[in-house]
Motif scaffolding. Sequence first.
Motif, mmCIF file in Angstrom:
data_model
loop_
_atom_site.group_PDB
_atom_site.id
_atom_site.type_symbol
_atom_site.label_atom_id
_atom_site.label_comp_id
_atom_site.label_asym_id
_atom_site.label_seq_id
_atom_site.Cartn_x
_atom_site.Cartn_y
_atom_site.Cartn_z
ATOM 1 N N LYS A 12 0.852 -1.193 0.000
ATOM 2 C CA LYS A 12 0.000 0.000 0.000
ATOM 3 C C LYS A 12 0.885 1.239 0.000
ATOM 4 O O LYS A 12 1.771 1.392 0.833
ATOM 5 N N ARG A 13 0.633 2.126 -0.941
ATOM 6 C CA ARG A 13 1.354 3.411 -0.977
ATOM 7 C C ARG A 13 0.555 4.445 -0.192
ATOM 8 O O ARG A 13 -0.660 4.555 -0.359
ATOM 9 N N HIS A 14 1.270 5.163 0.658
ATOM 10 C CA HIS A 14 0.605 6.132 1.531
ATOM 11 C C HIS A 14 1.273 7.496 1.387
ATOM 12 O O HIS A 14 2.501 7.607 1.404
ATOM 13 N N ILE A 15 0.463 8.519 1.288
ATOM 14 C CA ILE A 15 0.976 9.872 1.057
ATOM 15 C C ILE A 15 1.838 10.367 2.220
ATOM 16 O O ILE A 15 2.735 11.187 2.038
ATOM 17 N N ARG A 16 1.560 9.867 3.435
ATOM 18 C CA ARG A 16 2.310 10.317 4.610
ATOM 19 C C ARG A 16 3.534 9.449 4.902
ATOM 20 O O ARG A 16 4.322 9.786 5.788
ATOM 21 N N ALA A 17 3.670 8.356 4.197
ATOM 22 C CA ALA A 17 4.803 7.458 4.447
ATOM 23 C C ALA A 17 6.114 8.117 4.009
ATOM 24 O O ALA A 17 6.201 8.681 2.918
ATOM 25 N N THR A 18 7.119 8.039 4.846
ATOM 26 C CA THR A 18 8.432 8.608 4.538
ATOM 27 C C THR A 18 9.484 7.529 4.292
ATOM 28 O O THR A 18 10.581 7.829 3.855
ATOM 29 N N ARG A 19 9.118 6.281 4.602
ATOM 30 C CA ARG A 19 10.059 5.178 4.399
ATOM 31 C C ARG A 19 9.272 3.891 4.190
ATOM 32 O O ARG A 19 8.068 3.831 4.459
ATOM 33 N N LEU A 20 9.951 2.885 3.716
ATOM 34 C CA LEU A 20 9.342 1.572 3.539
ATOM 35 C C LEU A 20 9.193 0.893 4.897
ATOM 36 O O LEU A 20 10.099 0.954 5.740
ATOM 37 N N LYS A 21 8.056 0.256 5.112
ATOM 38 C CA LYS A 21 7.805 -0.373 6.402
ATOM 39 C C LYS A 21 7.027 -1.671 6.203
ATOM 40 O O LYS A 21 5.977 -1.683 5.571
ATOM 41 N N LEU A 22 7.561 -2.765 6.753
ATOM 42 C CA LEU A 22 6.896 -4.064 6.696
ATOM 43 C C LEU A 22 6.225 -4.372 8.028
ATOM 44 O O LEU A 22 6.766 -4.055 9.085
ATOM 45 N N ARG A 23 5.056 -4.987 7.949
ATOM 46 C CA ARG A 23 4.358 -5.399 9.167
ATOM 47 C C ARG A 23 3.829 -6.818 8.977
ATOM 48 O O ARG A 23 3.078 -7.083 8.042
ATOM 49 N N VAL A 24 4.255 -7.708 9.870
ATOM 50 C CA VAL A 24 3.815 -9.098 9.811
ATOM 51 C C VAL A 24 2.720 -9.312 10.847
ATOM 52 O O VAL A 24 2.877 -8.972 12.019
ATOM 53 N N GLU A 25 1.598 -9.858 10.415
ATOM 54 C CA GLU A 25 0.471 -10.183 11.292
ATOM 55 C C GLU A 25 0.207 -11.682 11.182
ATOM 56 O O GLU A 25 0.719 -12.339 10.261
ATOM 57 N N PRO A 26 -0.578 -12.257 12.086
ATOM 58 C CA PRO A 26 -0.796 -13.711 12.057
ATOM 59 C C PRO A 26 -1.326 -14.257 10.741
ATOM 60 O O PRO A 26 -1.063 -15.399 10.387
ATOM 61 N N ASN A 27 -2.077 -13.426 9.989
ATOM 62 C CA ASN A 27 -2.695 -13.943 8.759
ATOM 63 C C ASN A 27 -2.325 -13.169 7.497
ATOM 64 O O ASN A 27 -2.874 -13.431 6.428
ATOM 65 N N GLN A 28 -1.414 -12.199 7.599
ATOM 66 C CA GLN A 28 -1.026 -11.448 6.407
ATOM 67 C C GLN A 28 0.269 -10.681 6.644
ATOM 68 O O GLN A 28 0.699 -10.498 7.791
#
Length: 227
Positions: A12-28
């Motif tokens: 997902k591209r976000h207008i407020r994002a300043t860097r790449l960020k990964l998030r791991v959740e139990p199902n995705q």
Amino acid sequence: MTFNDLPEIQIKRHIRATRLKLRVEPNQIRLTAPILCTQKQIQNFIDQSTPWLIETWQKYQVQLQASNQDKTLPSALTLFNIPQAIQIIYQQQKLSFEWHEHSNTLYISDRHPEQYLKAFIMAYAKTHLPIFLEKVSHEINLRYGKCSVRQAKTRWGSCSMRHDIMLNSALVFLNQKLVKYVCIHELVHTKHFDHSVKFWAEVQKYDQDYQDNRKALKRSVMPWWWF
């Protein structure tokens, strides 16, 4: 497990994002990227993060498997600052929970036992983690602002620019050595607000085993009922 065994990464591209960020959740697995970030930059970031992605995803799958196998609430709990396990009794009572410290016994109302067990852990964490942080602060002579305790999902702790420290309530499930490492880690951020060579050298001054403790934290598995 290999990268091909991981689920498709939701980008997902976000207008407020300043860097790449990964998030791991139990199902995705989700990746947030700045609007102008190229596909090549995204792919390079994913490639560099692959070992961490695999390890973190495996940890969540172990947690899910354990929760599917056993949905029974515990009859005992081992907490970071108590040598002996707390015995738990579920029974009819007016109070949501009642801890008899002298007998090391926790009484939980059987009306909503899972909810009340969580409430006890949060109350315990909010009382004892700040005390432990203050103790470590005096030991290594690094001061901080305020301490808050939250049920965070992705961080064991954090330190703000104002030197306020947040500790994850789930730390109470870990052994005291790991809890101390997290406290030292966040307290050192009051001097070095990054993860530079100087930061890790400072951490090592107070915790010679910090690398092993760091790895042990990543392997930690929380009780199924905590989520």
